[in-house]
Write an enzyme that holds these catalytic residues in place. Structure first.
Site, PDB file in Angstrom:
ATOM      1  N   SER A 186       0.823  -1.201   0.000  1.00 37.97           N
ATOM      2  CA  SER A 186       0.000   0.000   0.000  1.00 37.97           C
ATOM      3  C   SER A 186       0.862   1.257   0.000  1.00 37.97           C
ATOM      4  O   SER A 186       1.815   1.353  -0.764  1.00 37.97           O
ATOM      5  CB  SER A 186      -0.974  -0.031   1.181  1.00 37.97           C
ATOM      6  OG  SER A 186      -2.009   0.900   1.006  1.00 37.97           O
ATOM      7  N   ASP A 309      -6.563  -6.958  -9.073  1.00 36.51           N
ATOM      8  CA  ASP A 309      -6.483  -5.770  -8.229  1.00 36.51           C
ATOM      9  C   ASP A 309      -7.357  -4.679  -8.827  1.00 36.51           C
ATOM     10  O   ASP A 309      -7.006  -4.062  -9.834  1.00 36.51           O
ATOM     11  CB  ASP A 309      -5.026  -5.308  -8.128  1.00 36.51           C
ATOM     12  CG  ASP A 309      -4.841  -4.143  -7.174  1.00 36.51           C
ATOM     13  OD1 ASP A 309      -5.858  -3.558  -6.731  1.00 36.51           O
ATOM     14  OD2 ASP A 309      -3.688  -3.806  -6.869  1.00 36.51           O
ATOM     15  N   HIS A 362      -5.591  -6.671  -4.473  1.00 33.44           N
ATOM     16  CA  HIS A 362      -4.640  -5.596  -4.186  1.00 33.44           C
ATOM     17  C   HIS A 362      -3.483  -6.050  -3.309  1.00 33.44           C
ATOM     18  O   HIS A 362      -2.328  -5.738  -3.584  1.00 33.44           O
ATOM     19  CB  HIS A 362      -5.390  -4.447  -3.510  1.00 33.44           C
ATOM     20  CG  HIS A 362      -4.533  -3.277  -3.176  1.00 33.44           C
ATOM     21  ND1 HIS A 362      -3.852  -2.550  -4.132  1.00 33.44           N
ATOM     22  CD2 HIS A 362      -4.249  -2.691  -1.989  1.00 33.44           C
ATOM     23  CE1 HIS A 362      -3.189  -1.562  -3.548  1.00 33.44           C
ATOM     24  NE2 HIS A 362      -3.411  -1.628  -2.254  1.00 33.44           N
TER      25      HIS A 362
END
Length: 385
Positions: A186, A309, A362
């Site tokens: 992230s 994702d 993700h």
């Protein structure tokens, strides 16, 4: 016009480096550690070595961490620092939902009481020692004793993590010879390149502490929220495990769990998996040049994407890679686990590899743990995917 920050997953391989520690520091940071042989919710002794602790920085910040030794060969296997993104997502999220050796028994949870923890064999601790750190202050169990008079920023976090590493290795010198990797997902994809460069530049100035730094992995900004109340949590029991995170809050806000982890009382009244409301200044708007500088020095790198994702589609990652203008040396081909295609990969000059993970979202290891374990194991071993 500023360029948007790159969003992707990346592994960078650096040669052996020296990690800088300033001899002029006004006050030496300190560290407290706690061995955790058992955890509430887990049946019997833990089948791996878990340590928790705080690194107390001289600016009043206390960074909390979990350290799990490799289940294979801790004396020889790499040491990997894991950062979870946000900013504001706890390292426990990466530990439980992505690459760590235990997870919550969601299907067996009845809606009340403490969730059960189960052992996860497809953990990156099968092949490496892993430090999971809550950063910045205000994330997870990390806190600021000054009452947040200084708002954390990209620059501040990079410096704090640099000091964290120096202090942690002072306490754990037996791991200095091990290959060392910086990792995360992230928003940590914005933090890791300049952190790696800060360490890389240290060798040019004759640093005094030897750390066998090898790599960095980074990911992309995600958008996650946990249920805010019990009614919401109970209603989510019927939803797929991978789309709910509330059990982490139920478990870690339990007082016996906090005591077993050595959490400082009164510092974090209510733990959140992700707190996107913490004050934070985002300063880095373009990390492409930093990546190019590292790659140009010959550092191995692997960038990977979950091909499902929805937050950061892999086509966007491929577009970012094209900005590096590197020749392709091994064109698009499948890679396999147990004879099955689990993604596609391409190799570029300067030892850069790109890979997709089939069916992964993700945070790829969360969705495809076995495949991602095979990926990291091969990459750490210097083998082709």
């Amino acid at each position: 016009m500023a360029t948007a920050p790159p969003r992707r997953s990346l592994l960078l391989l650096l040669p052996q480096l020296l990690l800088l520690r300033s001899l002029l520091a006004a006050a030496a940071p300190s560290i407290t550690t706690k061995a955790v042989p058992r955890l509430p919710g887990f049946s019997g002794p833990l089948p791996f070595s878990l340590e928790t602790g705080y690194v107390e920085l001289d600016d009043g910040v206390r960074l909390f961490y979990y350290f799990i030794q490799s289940e294979r060969d801790p004396e020889e296997d790499p040491v990997l620092l894991w950062l979870t993104g946000g900013p504001g997502c706890s390292a426990l999220s990466g530990l439980v939902y992505e690459i760590g050796p235990f997870y919550f028994d969601f299907e067996g949870y009845t809606g009340s009481g403490l969730p059960t923890l189960l052992y996860k064999p497809a953990s990156w601790t099968q092949v490496s020692n892993v430090i999971f750190v809550d950063s910045p202050a205000g994330t997870g169990f990390s806190y600021d004793t000054t009452g947040n008079r200084t708002i954390p920023s990209d620059t501040i976090v990079i410096q704090q993590l640099h000091t964290f590493l120096q202090t942690w290795f002072d306490e754990h010198p037996q791991f200095l010879p091990n290959p060392f990797y910086v990792a995360g997902d992230s928003y940590s994809g914005i933090i890791i390149p300049p952190l790696a460069m800060k360490i890389a530049k240290g060798i040019e100035y004759g640093d005094e502490r030897l750390i066998n730094l090898k790599a960095a992995r980074e990911g992309c900004r995600g958008q996650y929220r946990s249920p805010s109340n019990a009614d919401c949590a109970n209603s989510l029991q019927a939803i797929d495990y991978n789309s709910t995170y509330f059990l982490s809050e139920v478990w870690i806000n339990d007082e016996p769990v906090r005591e077993s982890l050595g959490i400082h009382k009164g510092t974090v009244p209510s733990w959140l998996r992700c707190d996107f409301d913490i004050p934070y200044t985002k300063e880095i708007t373009d990390a492409v040049d930093g990546h190019l500088a590292l790659i140009a020095k010959g550092y191995r790198a692997m960038i990977y994407s979950g091909d499902h994702d929805a937050s950061i589609p892999y086509v966007g990652t491929q577009a970012w890679i094209r900005k590096l203008n590197l020749p392709i040396t091994d064109n698009w081909r499948p890679w396999y686990v147990d004879g099955q295609v689990v993604g596609f990969t391409r190799t570029y000059s300067n030892n850069l590899t790109y890979a997709t993970v089939k069916g992964a979202g993700h945070t790829a290891p969360e969705y495809m743990p076995k495949e991602c374990l095979a990926m990291i194991d091969r990459w750490l071993s210097g083998k082709p995917l």
